[in-house]
Design an enzyme around this catalytic site. Structure first.
Site, PDB file in Angstrom:
ATOM      1  N   LYS A  76       0.527  -1.383   0.070  1.00  0.00           N
ATOM      2  CA  LYS A  76      -0.226  -0.084  -0.190  1.00  0.00           C
ATOM      3  C   LYS A  76       1.065   1.348  -0.285  1.00  0.00           C
ATOM      4  O   LYS A  76       1.579   1.403   0.244  1.00  0.00           O
ATOM      5  CB  LYS A  76      -1.218  -0.152   1.041  1.00  0.00           C
ATOM      6  N   SER A 157      -9.812   1.057   3.984  1.00  0.00           N
ATOM      7  CA  SER A 157      -8.516   2.132   2.970  1.00  0.00           C
ATOM      8  C   SER A 157      -8.090   1.573   1.518  1.00  0.00           C
ATOM      9  O   SER A 157      -7.394   1.890   0.368  1.00  0.00           O
ATOM     10  CB  SER A 157      -8.090   3.094   3.062  1.00  0.00           C
ATOM     11  N   SER A 181      -9.960  -1.633   7.656  1.00  0.00           N
ATOM     12  CA  SER A 181      -8.827  -1.272   5.886  1.00  0.00           C
ATOM     13  C   SER A 181      -8.633  -2.363   5.408  1.00  0.00           C
ATOM     14  O   SER A 181      -8.014  -2.076   4.031  1.00  0.00           O
ATOM     15  CB  SER A 181      -8.271   0.124   6.328  1.00  0.00           C
TER      16      SER A 181
END
Length: 234
Positions: A76, A157, A181
């Site tokens: 990420k 996210s 997330s």
């Protein structure tokens, strides 16, 4: 290599039927072909092919770094990598900034032999921003799309990490979670995600929201791969 687990890929590479170079190149081709619509990957690593060739050379000389030797991994974009890629949490505000070192997570991935293939798109600043109605959107990466239903909420996210893993844009991915997330994008994009116990995995080098809740976590296609990744990261 599509849908193969880490042990299956390692078996293929040990037998000579596959190389890290061919595997990495194959994933980069899928990113080029599919990412324009999915927006799961915010940036590919320009050194990925070079790293893959190094891992192949090491394998030929009998040097296996660890369980991820030659395996392409996407992390990420809020996880620091001290290389030619950016670490921005999807924000233009951090574009061009430099991190002082790899995050501990990335250090452990590299030590286990992983090829860092790229950075995953995310909900900008991991959704820690005012008036944030859009899961999977960042200024750098645009909208991440659920590959099974393009107008369905990919959740956030770590949406890019989930989509990249689910669609075979890499072997395995790493996301981060404060509250949902990792597990929510994994559920919405039909892959396996785990939020480890907070503190089990180092937060060093990860753009934070709340140290009392933040943790990185593996996001993969199978439970087997999640278990391998967890052992590497902790």
């Amino acid at each position: 290599f599509l849908e193969k687990t880490i042990p299956e890929l390692q078996q293929l590479m040990n037998s000579g039927a596959l190389s890290s170079f061919r595997l990495t190149f194959g994933y980069l081709e899928r990113i080029r072909n599919m990412n324009g619509r999915l927006r799961a990957v915010i940036q590919s690593n320009p050194l990925a092919i070079v790293t893959a060739l190094q891992r192949d050379l090491e394998r030929r000389h009998g040097h296996i770094r660890g369980p991820l030797h030659g395996i392409p991994v996407i992390v990420k974009d809020n996880i620091a990598t001290a290389d030619l890629m950016q670490t921005t949490a999807g924000s233009l505000a951090l574009l061009g900034s430099r991190v002082p070192a790899d995050s501990t997570v990335v250090q452990r991935l590299r030590a286990a032999g992983a090829v860092i293939l790229g950075k995953a798109n995310l909900s900008e600043w991991a959704n820690f921003r005012g008036f944030a109605p859009f899961n999977g959107w960042s200024a750098r990466g645009g909208f991440t799309r659920d590959p099974y239903l393009l107008d369905f909420d990919p959740c956030g996210s770590s949406s890019g990490s989930a989509v990249a893993g689910a669609t075979n844009l890499c072997s395995v991915t790493v996301g981060t979670e404060t509250d949902g997330s990792v597990v929510c994008p994994s559920g919405n994009n039909l892959c396996v995600g785990l939020k480890p116990t907070v503190g089990l995995i180092s937060q060093e080098g990860i753009i934070p929201i709340a140290h009392s809740q933040d943790t990185a976590g593996p996001m993969c296609r199978t439970v087997t791969d999640v278990a391998i990744m967890l052992n590497v990261l902790k």
